[in-house]
Design a protein around this motif. Sequence first.
Motif, mmCIF file in Angstrom:
data_model
loop_
_atom_site.group_PDB
_atom_site.id
_atom_site.type_symbol
_atom_site.label_atom_id
_atom_site.label_comp_id
_atom_site.label_asym_id
_atom_site.label_seq_id
_atom_site.Cartn_x
_atom_site.Cartn_y
_atom_site.Cartn_z
ATOM 1 N N VAL A 191 -7.791 -1.290 -3.126
ATOM 2 C CA VAL A 191 -7.024 -1.165 -4.366
ATOM 3 C C VAL A 191 -7.890 -1.611 -5.536
ATOM 4 N N PRO A 197 -3.924 8.651 -1.020
ATOM 5 C CA PRO A 197 -3.164 8.159 0.136
ATOM 6 C C PRO A 197 -3.521 8.844 1.458
ATOM 7 N N LEU A 243 -6.597 6.834 3.110
ATOM 8 C CA LEU A 243 -6.429 5.445 3.527
ATOM 9 C C LEU A 243 -5.454 5.393 4.694
ATOM 10 N N MET A 292 0.817 -1.210 0.000
ATOM 11 C CA MET A 292 0.000 0.000 0.000
ATOM 12 C C MET A 292 0.852 1.263 0.000
ATOM 13 N N LEU A 348 -4.328 2.577 -5.945
ATOM 14 C CA LEU A 348 -5.171 2.796 -4.782
ATOM 15 C C LEU A 348 -6.564 3.218 -5.237
ATOM 16 N N ALA A 396 0.851 4.089 -2.803
ATOM 17 C CA ALA A 396 0.645 5.485 -2.399
ATOM 18 C C ALA A 396 1.742 6.377 -2.974
ATOM 19 N N PHE A 404 0.926 7.099 -6.504
ATOM 20 C CA PHE A 404 -0.459 7.520 -6.744
ATOM 21 C C PHE A 404 -0.518 8.608 -7.821
#
Length: 139
Positions: free
Chosen positions: A55, A71, A74, A14, A67, A18, A21
């Motif tokens: 995701v 960011p 989350l 993740m 994502l 991020a 992103f």
Amino acid sequence: MKISTKGRYGLTIMMELAAKFGEGPTSLKSIAEKHQLSEHYLEQLVAPLRNAGLVKSVRGAYGGYILSKSPDQLTAGDVIRVLEGPISPVDFTEEDDPAKRDLWMRIRDSIAEVLDSTTLASLNMFKDEGKNDNYMFYI
């Protein structure tokens, strides 16, 4: 509560998504190579993240994962709960001693507060600022 490799590697996935992103999909292969992890294991971890709506997968030659939200929307708590289940340091019941039950509940709530207030964006900012516990020794 001990976070297993599922939670730790899931958070790694993740954080990488991020960091990229808005740049398009990121392949699990590139994440696995960068962090020296098993691509097959990361594939097993991304499935529940996708099913939970954290995701999205993008098919094709330049496919991968992105994502589902920015960011800063989350949190580490979102990821840990999907991969590890409910946050609780111990299993306790109503029959437990009230003082101990109160302690376990306060610990659980403190852990949840830290995880839920830590966004993926803030984790990447912390990483990018070079804050770590590694020391360099010169002889």
